[in-house]
Write a protein that holds these residues in place. Structure first.
Motif, PDB file in Angstrom:
ATOM      1  N   LYS A  75       1.286  -1.040   0.357  1.00 37.13           N
ATOM      2  CA  LYS A  75       0.343   0.108   0.321  1.00 37.13           C
ATOM      3  C   LYS A  75       0.534   1.495   0.097  1.00 37.13           C
ATOM      4  N   HIS A  76       1.493   1.141   0.734  1.00 36.45           N
ATOM      5  CA  HIS A  76       2.437   2.468   0.598  1.00 36.45           C
ATOM      6  C   HIS A  76       3.752   2.710  -0.043  1.00 36.45           C
ATOM      7  N   LEU A  77       3.965   1.496  -0.700  1.00 34.33           N
ATOM      8  CA  LEU A  77       4.612   1.407  -2.056  1.00 34.33           C
ATOM      9  C   LEU A  77       4.149   2.033  -3.408  1.00 34.33           C
ATOM     10  N   GLY A  78       2.513   1.544  -3.067  1.00 29.50           N
ATOM     11  CA  GLY A  78       1.741   2.102  -3.791  1.00 29.50           C
ATOM     12  C   GLY A  78       1.979   3.534  -4.014  1.00 29.50           C
ATOM     13  N   PHE A  79       1.571   3.834  -3.111  1.00 24.57           N
ATOM     14  CA  PHE A  79       0.984   5.582  -2.766  1.00 24.57           C
ATOM     15  C   PHE A  79       2.607   6.492  -3.868  1.00 24.57           C
ATOM     16  N   ALA A  80       3.015   6.091  -3.158  1.00 25.30           N
ATOM     17  CA  ALA A  80       5.353   6.461  -2.991  1.00 25.30           C
ATOM     18  C   ALA A  80       4.844   6.254  -4.909  1.00 25.30           C
ATOM     19  N   LEU A  81       5.096   5.145  -5.298  1.00 18.65           N
ATOM     20  CA  LEU A  81       4.761   4.980  -6.894  1.00 18.65           C
ATOM     21  C   LEU A  81       3.696   5.696  -7.477  1.00 18.65           C
ATOM     22  N   ASN A  82       2.456   6.086  -7.391  1.00 17.10           N
ATOM     23  CA  ASN A  82       1.798   7.169  -7.901  1.00 17.10           C
ATOM     24  C   ASN A  82       2.218   8.276  -7.762  1.00 17.10           C
ATOM     25  N   LEU A  83       2.809   9.048  -6.901  1.00 20.98           N
ATOM     26  CA  LEU A  83       3.487  10.129  -6.491  1.00 20.98           C
ATOM     27  C   LEU A  83       4.654  10.691  -7.456  1.00 20.98           C
ATOM     28  N   ALA A  84       5.395   9.422  -7.550  1.00 21.16           N
ATOM     29  CA  ALA A  84       6.311   9.700  -8.483  1.00 21.16           C
ATOM     30  C   ALA A  84       6.555   9.401  -9.997  1.00 21.16           C
ATOM     31  N   ALA A  85       5.064   9.349 -10.276  1.00 23.62           N
ATOM     32  CA  ALA A  85       4.268   9.062 -11.639  1.00 23.62           C
ATOM     33  C   ALA A  85       3.752  10.539 -11.916  1.00 23.62           C
ATOM     34  N   LEU A  86       2.714  11.392 -10.707  1.00 24.76           N
ATOM     35  CA  LEU A  86       2.696  12.605 -11.088  1.00 24.76           C
ATOM     36  C   LEU A  86       3.489  12.747 -10.745  1.00 24.76           C
ATOM     37  N   GLY A  87       4.601  13.098 -11.123  1.00 16.48           N
ATOM     38  CA  GLY A  87       6.151  14.165 -10.745  1.00 16.48           C
ATOM     39  C   GLY A  87       7.027  13.894 -12.411  1.00 16.48           C
ATOM     40  N   LEU A  88       6.555  12.732 -12.882  1.00 14.41           N
ATOM     41  CA  LEU A  88       6.805  12.603 -14.214  1.00 14.41           C
ATOM     42  C   LEU A  88       5.891  12.995 -15.453  1.00 14.41           C
TER      43      LEU A  88
ATOM     44  N   LEU B 258      -5.093  12.171 -14.190  1.00 13.18           N
ATOM     45  CA  LEU B 258      -5.057  13.043 -13.083  1.00 13.18           C
ATOM     46  C   LEU B 258      -6.000  12.311 -11.921  1.00 13.18           C
ATOM     47  N   LEU B 259      -6.905  11.890 -12.452  1.00 16.50           N
ATOM     48  CA  LEU B 259      -8.492  11.208 -12.270  1.00 16.50           C
ATOM     49  C   LEU B 259      -8.342  10.152 -11.576  1.00 16.50           C
ATOM     50  N   LYS B 260      -7.089   9.053 -11.803  1.00 16.60           N
ATOM     51  CA  LYS B 260      -6.705   7.840 -11.281  1.00 16.60           C
ATOM     52  C   LYS B 260      -5.818   8.703 -10.408  1.00 16.60           C
ATOM     53  N   THR B 261      -4.503   8.872 -10.997  1.00 17.38           N
ATOM     54  CA  THR B 261      -4.345  10.035  -9.289  1.00 17.38           C
ATOM     55  C   THR B 261      -5.010   9.924  -7.619  1.00 17.38           C
ATOM     56  N   LEU B 262      -6.054  10.919  -7.979  1.00 18.17           N
ATOM     57  CA  LEU B 262      -6.614  11.118  -7.725  1.00 18.17           C
ATOM     58  C   LEU B 262      -7.106  10.703  -6.141  1.00 18.17           C
ATOM     59  N   LEU B 263      -8.063   9.991  -7.406  1.00 15.82           N
ATOM     60  CA  LEU B 263      -8.418   8.358  -6.304  1.00 15.82           C
ATOM     61  C   LEU B 263      -7.681   7.687  -5.820  1.00 15.82           C
ATOM     62  N   VAL B 264      -7.250   7.572  -6.317  1.00 16.20           N
ATOM     63  CA  VAL B 264      -5.657   6.380  -5.186  1.00 16.20           C
ATOM     64  C   VAL B 264      -5.399   6.795  -4.155  1.00 16.20           C
ATOM     65  N   SER B 265      -5.048   8.293  -4.314  1.00 15.76           N
ATOM     66  CA  SER B 265      -4.394   8.913  -3.399  1.00 15.76           C
ATOM     67  C   SER B 265      -5.431   9.167  -2.490  1.00 15.76           C
ATOM     68  N   ILE B 266      -6.465   9.413  -2.738  1.00 18.36           N
ATOM     69  CA  ILE B 266      -7.146   9.040  -1.469  1.00 18.36           C
ATOM     70  C   ILE B 266      -8.317   7.918  -0.967  1.00 18.36           C
ATOM     71  N   ALA B 267      -7.772   6.995  -1.497  1.00 18.34           N
ATOM     72  CA  ALA B 267      -8.534   5.843  -1.218  1.00 18.34           C
ATOM     73  C   ALA B 267      -7.052   5.183  -0.552  1.00 18.34           C
ATOM     74  N   TYR B 268      -5.718   5.417  -0.490  1.00 15.74           N
ATOM     75  CA  TYR B 268      -4.612   6.084   0.505  1.00 15.74           C
ATOM     76  C   TYR B 268      -4.602   5.821   1.911  1.00 15.74           C
ATOM     77  N   PHE B 269      -5.844   6.983   2.341  1.00 14.47           N
ATOM     78  CA  PHE B 269      -6.004   7.970   3.143  1.00 14.47           C
ATOM     79  C   PHE B 269      -7.179   7.426   3.451  1.00 14.47           C
TER      80      PHE B 269
END
Length: 201
Positions: free
Chosen positions: A4-17, A81-92
């Motif tokens: 879960k933590h790794l998925g969220f971290a990669l999600n943020l890294a993907a957003l940075g790219l 962007l929608l996917k990134t937002l949903l994955v981030s919300i799901a993490y918290f």
């Protein structure tokens, strides 16, 4: 939990790219025409462009190709962007049921994420025109003099930094989504086992 933590971290890294991938040059395209008349050479640049996803959308919009511009904007900007937002919300989110629903929604729209890869494929198709040369030789006579006229064109294209950023975003985003979904399923299975154990007891 690690997934879960790794998925969220990669999600943020993907957003940075993602943002450099959309804003930086995806590819450059140059077409030159060369005319050789006797001992004289003339070179003229017919097309000289550097295109990113953002500038491509803008140009299509200005050319009144609204549908194509809208599709590229939706598939390459809005859905990622929608996917990134949903994955981030799901993490918290602390509620397992809501997290499962959010990630389920991500999985449902995940099929549309192939549009990201499709955009990259389009740019790769354009790249295949690299070094496409054409040449025409003509002979004609003026006032008894024979003159040779050579007309040639050369098309050159090159990958820009935006291509690598956007490709990196696509790969990291897919991996992040898969890890988040896997972590959610694992957590759900654990809760089901606990519930079964409580019922049994």
């Amino acid at each position: 939990m690690i997934r879960k933590h790794l998925g969220f971290a990669l999600n943020l890294a993907a957003l940075g790219l993602f943002f450099p991938g959309v804003l930086l040059t995806m590819f450059s395209f140059n077409m030159e025409m060369m005319v050789n008349l006797g001992a004289s050479d003339l070179t003229s640049s017919l097309i000289d462009k550097e295109l990113s996803i953002a500038t491509s959308i803008q140009e299509l919009w200005e050319d009144d190709r609204v549908l194509v511009a809208s599709l590229i904007f939706a598939f390459s900007v809005c859905i990622p962007l929608l996917k990134t937002l949903l994955v981030s919300i799901a993490y918290f989110v602390k509620h397992a049921g809501l997290e499962k629903k959010l990630l389920g929604l991500v999985a449902a729209i995940g099929k549309w994420s192939m549009a990201d890869v499709f955009v990259v494929a389009i740019f790769l198709a354009v790249m295949s025109t690299n070094h496409a040369d054409t040449s025409t030789n003509e002979q004609f006579t003026v006032f008894g003099f024979s003159i040779a006229l050579d007309i040639s064109s050369q098309t050159l294209s090159a990958i820009g930094d935006g291509f690598y950023y956007f490709t990196g975003y696509c790969l990291l985003s897919l991996l992040a989504t898969q890890l988040s979904l896997s972590a959610s399923k694992q957590a759900t299975q654990k809760l089901q086992k606990i519930d079964m154990a409580n019922i049994t007891n």
